[in-house]
Write a protein that holds these residues in place. Structure first.
Motif, PDB file in Angstrom:
ATOM      1  N   ARG A  28     -26.351   0.505  82.132  1.00 38.08           N
ATOM      2  CA  ARG A  28     -27.123  -0.555  82.006  1.00 38.08           C
ATOM      3  C   ARG A  28     -26.656  -1.717  81.815  1.00 38.08           C
ATOM      4  O   ARG A  28     -25.802  -1.950  80.793  1.00 38.08           O
ATOM      5  N   ASN A  29     -26.535  -2.663  82.776  1.00 38.18           N
ATOM      6  CA  ASN A  29     -25.904  -3.904  82.792  1.00 38.18           C
ATOM      7  C   ASN A  29     -24.265  -3.964  82.490  1.00 38.18           C
ATOM      8  O   ASN A  29     -23.909  -4.549  81.556  1.00 38.18           O
ATOM      9  N   GLY A  30     -23.630  -3.002  83.289  1.00 36.62           N
ATOM     10  CA  GLY A  30     -22.426  -2.654  83.003  1.00 36.62           C
ATOM     11  C   GLY A  30     -22.003  -1.730  81.580  1.00 36.62           C
ATOM     12  O   GLY A  30     -20.811  -1.687  81.386  1.00 36.62           O
ATOM     13  N   GLN A  31     -22.868  -1.528  81.105  1.00 37.44           N
ATOM     14  CA  GLN A  31     -22.618  -0.804  79.574  1.00 37.44           C
ATOM     15  C   GLN A  31     -23.098   0.372  79.849  1.00 37.44           C
ATOM     16  O   GLN A  31     -24.219   0.755  80.305  1.00 37.44           O
ATOM     17  N   THR A  32     -22.659   1.606  78.701  1.00 39.49           N
ATOM     18  CA  THR A  32     -23.170   2.739  78.674  1.00 39.49           C
ATOM     19  C   THR A  32     -24.172   2.708  77.829  1.00 39.49           C
ATOM     20  O   THR A  32     -23.950   2.098  76.678  1.00 39.49           O
ATOM     21  N   VAL A  33     -25.386   3.198  77.984  1.00 42.64           N
ATOM     22  CA  VAL A  33     -26.610   3.155  76.740  1.00 42.64           C
ATOM     23  C   VAL A  33     -26.905   4.729  76.686  1.00 42.64           C
ATOM     24  O   VAL A  33     -27.048   5.305  77.691  1.00 42.64           O
ATOM     25  N   GLN A  34     -27.238   5.075  75.385  1.00 46.22           N
ATOM     26  CA  GLN A  34     -27.580   6.425  75.179  1.00 46.22           C
ATOM     27  C   GLN A  34     -29.148   6.083  74.786  1.00 46.22           C
ATOM     28  O   GLN A  34     -29.526   5.460  73.947  1.00 46.22           O
ATOM     29  N   PHE A  35     -29.837   7.345  75.172  1.00 47.60           N
ATOM     30  CA  PHE A  35     -31.151   7.384  74.722  1.00 47.60           C
ATOM     31  C   PHE A  35     -31.085   8.833  74.071  1.00 47.60           C
ATOM     32  O   PHE A  35     -30.561   9.732  74.285  1.00 47.60           O
ATOM     33  N   GLN A  36     -32.069   9.012  73.007  1.00 46.69           N
ATOM     34  CA  GLN A  36     -32.432  10.248  72.434  1.00 46.69           C
ATOM     35  C   GLN A  36     -33.867  10.449  72.369  1.00 46.69           C
ATOM     36  O   GLN A  36     -34.747   9.749  72.798  1.00 46.69           O
TER      37      GLN A  36
END
Length: 61
Positions: A28-36
């Motif tokens: 997302r927007n060039g970054q890795t985003v984590q969801f749980q």
């Protein structure tokens, strides 16, 4: 990555969470985003934003 590709990636991640995965990652927007499990509603909001953007640009839902 196209908007459609982002939607596909995010929907796949949400599906993984709904079927038992503990943590998923998307770009997302060039970054890795984590969801749980505890913040999967944020992932759903992101998917909704992407869909809204696509509709605003004349794409199909």
């Amino acid at each position: 990555m196209t908007n459609q590709q982002k939607i596909i990636e995010a929907e796949a991640a949400l599906h993984q969470l709904l079927t038992g995965a503990k943590v998923v990652q998307i770009q997302r927007n060039g970054q890795t985003v984590q969801f749980q499990q505890t913040n999967k509603s944020e992932l759903q909001m992101y998917i909704n934003q992407l869909r809204h953007s696509r509709c605003a640009l004349g794409g199909l839902v």
